[in-house]
Every structure is written in C-alpha cells, then in structure tokens.
Write an enzyme that holds these catalytic residues in place. Structure first.
Site, PDB file in Angstrom:
ATOM      1  N   LYS A 167      26.744 -33.290 -93.487  1.00  0.00           N
ATOM      2  CA  LYS A 167      27.932 -33.775 -94.189  1.00  0.00           C
ATOM      3  C   LYS A 167      27.584 -34.438 -95.526  1.00  0.00           C
ATOM      4  O   LYS A 167      28.402 -34.500 -96.424  1.00  0.00           O
ATOM      5  CB  LYS A 167      28.727 -34.707 -93.297  1.00  0.00           C
ATOM      6  CG  LYS A 167      29.330 -33.940 -92.109  1.00  0.00           C
ATOM      7  CD  LYS A 167      30.158 -34.810 -91.197  1.00  0.00           C
ATOM      8  CE  LYS A 167      30.752 -33.991 -90.065  1.00  0.00           C
ATOM      9  NZ  LYS A 167      29.725 -33.578 -89.076  1.00  0.00           N
TER      10      LYS A 167
HETATM   11  C1  LIG Z   1      30.050 -32.492 -88.223  1.00  0.00           C
HETATM   12  C2  LIG Z   1      28.895 -31.807 -87.549  1.00  0.00           C
HETATM   13  C3  LIG Z   1      29.014 -30.504 -87.032  1.00  0.00           C
HETATM   14  C4  LIG Z   1      30.329 -29.737 -87.025  1.00  0.00           C
HETATM   15  O1  LIG Z   1      30.689 -29.352 -88.308  1.00  0.00           O
HETATM   16  P1  LIG Z   1      32.141 -28.755 -88.628  1.00  0.00           P
HETATM   17  O2  LIG Z   1      32.168 -28.508 -90.073  1.00  0.00           O
HETATM   18  O3  LIG Z   1      33.105 -29.822 -88.177  1.00  0.00           O
HETATM   19  O4  LIG Z   1      32.285 -27.520 -87.848  1.00  0.00           O
HETATM   20  C5  LIG Z   1      27.890 -29.911 -86.498  1.00  0.00           C
HETATM   21  N1  LIG Z   1      26.706 -30.558 -86.428  1.00  0.00           N
HETATM   22  C6  LIG Z   1      26.545 -31.816 -86.907  1.00  0.00           C
HETATM   23  C7  LIG Z   1      25.229 -32.485 -86.777  1.00  0.00           C
HETATM   24  C8  LIG Z   1      27.640 -32.489 -87.494  1.00  0.00           C
HETATM   25  O5  LIG Z   1      27.479 -33.744 -87.954  1.00  0.00           O
END
Ligand SMILES: *Cc1c(COP(=O)(O)O)cnc(C)c1O
Length: 467
Positions: free
Chosen positions: A113
């Site tokens: 993110k």
């Molecule tokens: C947020 C997250 C996901 C999921 O991502 P999306 O874009 O919501 O599908 C997967 N793995 C990790 C480590 C995350 O922090």
C-alpha cells in the site's frame, strides 16, 4: 482527463476533484472517461528508467489538466520513493524458470500500500496547496492500511490524519507502526471496541454533515482512484523487465478489495499485453467462487493468517463490472443494488464467460497457506509472507504454460512473525530501519466507542492544528 461514476449519477470530474472526493456522490466509483493507451514503442521507451521516472510517465495521463503538472508529478514520485529500502523500489526476484516475485514491500510500512499512498499523500498536499485548503483524513484500520496512510500523511502541511484502531485487536507490529509515528498532524485513537465498531464510527462521522463540513473530512481508502493509479506502474515495470511488449506475461495477485488486481487489469487496458490475471484469496474466497460458478455471494468473514485479505465485499470489483457490462452505468447500478439487497451477484452468462478467459480464481485456507510457505522455502529458499505465499501458489497453479508469471509479493514476512513461526519455525527479522520498533515510545489516545466521544477527540486535534 475526466472521470465518470460507475453508477452514472454524479457529474464528471477532473483528477483533482476525484482525488479529494474519493467516492462519487451516487455511491459509485470514479473511472477514466477514456482510457489512455500506450503503443508498443511507447512501452519500450520506458524500459530501464528509474522506477520513480517510469511511475510518473505511466501515471501522467491520469492527471492531465489539473493542478499536478508532469514536472510536479516527477518531483512527487522521486520524493515518494526516495526512502524505499531497495534501489530498484520494486525488485523482481526469480523463483524458478518462469515464476517471479514482484517485491512491493520495501516502503516505510513493509506492505504494497506504500507504493500508492506515498504518492497519494503528496498529491493531496499539492492539490490542497493550490486551492489553499486543508482536510482532516479519518479512517479505521484493522492493521496495514492505517499505518500506510499515516506514513503517507505525516509531515504533509495541508493534511491532518486521525486513524481509529480497535484497542488490543491489531498485531503488535501493526499497532507500533502506527503509534510510534511522532508528527503533530497524526492522531491515533485506540477505540474500546472491535474493527466493525471503528468502521461504523468513521461512517457515522462522515454521515454527520455539520461535523463533516466543520472538519473538512476526507478519506484515502482503497476506492480512491489515486490509489489505483499508483499501483499500475509496478506491473508495467515488471512486465517490461520480462520482455513485454514483445511477449506476454501473467500476473497473480493476493487480493481482498480487488484494488491491486484492478491496477494490473488497468495496465492491460492501457495496452500492456497480459495473458491472464490470477485472483488469489484465503478462506474468504468470494471472488474464487464467483469465477468458478458465476455466483458472488457473501458469507461471514473468517479470520485467517493473511488478515489483509479478510474481506468479503471487494469494493473495487465494481470498476471491472462497469467495464465488462460495456460501461453501462444503469446495469452496474442495478447489479450493485441487487448485491446489497440480497448478498448475491450474478452477471449475464456471456459476460461471465468473457471474464473467465482473462481471470482465474484461486484460494488457500490457513493450513494450506502455512504448508505453502514451507514449500516455497524448501524449493526456492525464498521466505514469503502468508499473503505472498498464496499469490505464488496461485501463479504456479493457474498461470498459462510458457508465459512468465509475476506474483505480487505484498508484505514483508517480518510483519507476520507468529504465522511465519508456525510455518517454518523462525521469525524473520525487521529491516534495520525498523530494528528498534519494539523499543520506540507509543503515542495514542484512548476513546470509548460512543460517537460523541470520538468526535470530541478528533475535533480537539483538528482545531489545535488549525489554530
Ligand atoms: C491490502 C493488502 C492486500 C489486499 O489488497 P487489495 O488491493 O485490497 O486486494 C493483500 N496483501 C497485503 C499484505 C495487503 O496489505
């Protein structure tokens, strides 16, 4: 570049408006009115560029015509990715002949993110500066999202951020990544309640119009278009490194809200040749069930060792739905209304068949996830966190033969020490930069779960910073 709502009931906006609004007024999600496309020669011209420069060039068409010029975007990307732990920002690690892990966890909070949020926080500041405005960003977190949002907003001059977490119910690494940030514009609120209580409180704050206006509330949640835009470039970088546009690649993405999968799909919509998208989930397998049987039906969320995917309603799926329904906003609105009312969604048969040509679903329960972590370590020496392990297994099982597969490695294994210990008998160490995380002082404010109490805490904080 203008954006329209997937539900057709909101006026078109430019990028700046979409960034600040997040969700459209009709409850829909913003999508580009016309998708930008790159020719094969234009893709090739991006090969070998430093990541920040590549990211700026890939994102530039989405920001055309607003306060963010190309030169601004270049500077913002350079600044956003300067602090990453790896010079390549998003290194691609080869696991076997045709399988690659795309490491997206070298940012400040050790999860993917950061790639989009580090840019989004700076974009907020830039656009607000141009308008001479400020906002208070409010959000709830069960773990990863809160720390990534806080890191994105700390030290920004036009943004205050208040993040609610359920006291005692996030992992220690995740809590400390939020509460050890010392910046005057950051407020952590430990709520006496669970994650659902926190989310309900945030919703209620946004629904309270006088409060919303007074504090100029805003959000950077996963439906914000800037988040998707910031996730497209790394799929481009990985595909180019493997020979695209002169050959196809496949991608496998561990998913919850479908944001990262949607970004990969957007790259293809922009002309990048991607043969297959493998959608990987844990026991919360609503998307895998949909792809298997054209039945998207919600069941209760179960807790797993990959908590960032413990989601049953994948909000970003609506953007793909809008596209596969031929950009028919009325049909999208109807399908989403049915889903909200009944907890089930099916799409017309020919639409589902077309989706199946491009997307494959895959899921692993906890036991299989832990076994997969051990298997990856045994076969390749690679230490994958639980989310990444599910993505790697998905790539191995579902990517087309003869096409190189890119598995998104979404988190650093040190974020999940207990699961790693169960899987392979060791707890991976934190990167040096975070080595003293367990010894840093924590700063947070406690609150009960009554709306008025939380609002008073947020109001005091925002007024202090605006004084
Ligand atoms: C947020 C997250 C996901 C999921 O991502 P999306 O874009 O919501 O599908 C997967 N793995 C990790 C480590 C995350 O922090």
């Amino acid at each position: 570049m203008r954006y329209v709502s997937t539900r057709g009931g909101a006026p078109a906006r430019d990028f700046d408006g979409v960034l600040l609004a997040g969700l459209a007024e009709d409850g829909g999600l913003f999508v580009p009115e016309v998708w930008p496309e790159f020719s094969a020669a234009e893709w090739r011209a991006l090969r070998g560029l430093p990541y920040a420069e590549l990211a700026a060039r890939v994102m530039a068409p989405f920001m055309c015509g607003g306060a963010v010029t190309f030169a601004d975007l270049q500077r913002i990307c350079r600044d956003a990715y300067r602090g990453f732990d790896h010079a390549a920002v998003v290194p691609l690690v080869q696991l076997d002949a045709g399988l690659f892990a795309l490491e997206l966890f070298h940012g400040p909070t050790l999860a993917f993110k950061d790639l989009a949020l580090q840019v989004a926080g700076r974009l907020f500041d830039h656009v607000l500066e141009a308008r001479d405005e400020r906002v208070t960003i409010v959000g709830a977190t069960s773990g990863d999202t809160g720390s990534a949002a806080i890191e994105a907003c700390r030290d920004r001059s036009r943004v205050d951020i208040a993040i609610l977490h359920p006291e005692g119910k996030t992992s220690e690494v995740q809590r400390r990544q939020m509460t050890t940030v010392r910046a005057p514009n950051v407020l952590n609120i430990a709520v006496d309640g669970n994650f659902d209580d926190c989310q309900a409180l945030v919703k209620a704050m946004f629904a309270d119009a006088p409060f919303r206006e007074e504090l100029r509330l805003s959000a950077v949640n996963s439906i914000n278009w800037a988040r998707i835009a910031g996730q497209i470039p790394y799929f481009v970088a990985a595909a180019l490194a493997l020979g695209t546009p002169d050959r196809e690649v496949a991608v496998a993405v561990p998913t919850g809200n479908f944001g990262n999968v949607l970004a990969a799909w957007a790259a293809r919509r922009m002309g990048l040749p991607v043969a297959k998208f493998v959608v990987a989930s844990n026991a919360n397998d609503i998307l895998a069930r949909f792809l298997a049987a054209n039945d998207m039906s919600t069941t209760g969320v179960v807790e797993t060792v990959s908590p960032s995917m413990d989601i049953q309603v994948s909000s970003n799926f609506e953007r793909l739905l809008f596209e596969v329904l031929g950009r028919d906003a009325q049909a999208t609105e109807r399908t989403m209304a049915d889903f909200r009312a009944t907890g089930r969604m099916a799409v017309p048969d020919q639409v589902w068949r077309a989706l199946k040509r491009d997307f494959a679903g895959f899921s692993l329960d906890d036991e299989a996830t832990l076994a997969e972590i051990a298997r990856i370590q045994r076969d390749t020496g690679y230490i994958a966190d639980p989310h990444t392990a599910i993505g790697i297994a998905a790539a191995r099982e579902c990517a087309p033969v003869g096409v190189p597969a890119i598995a998104a490695a979404t988190a650093h294994p040190a974020k999940f020490p207990e699961a790693m210990h169960r899987a392979i008998g060791m707890r991976p160490g934190l990167p040096e930069r975070l080595g003293d995380l367990y010894h840093r002082p924590e700063v947070f404010q406690r609150s009960g779960s009554h709306l008025a109490e939380v609002q008073a805490v947020v109001r005091n904080f925002a007024h202090r910073n605006n004084a």
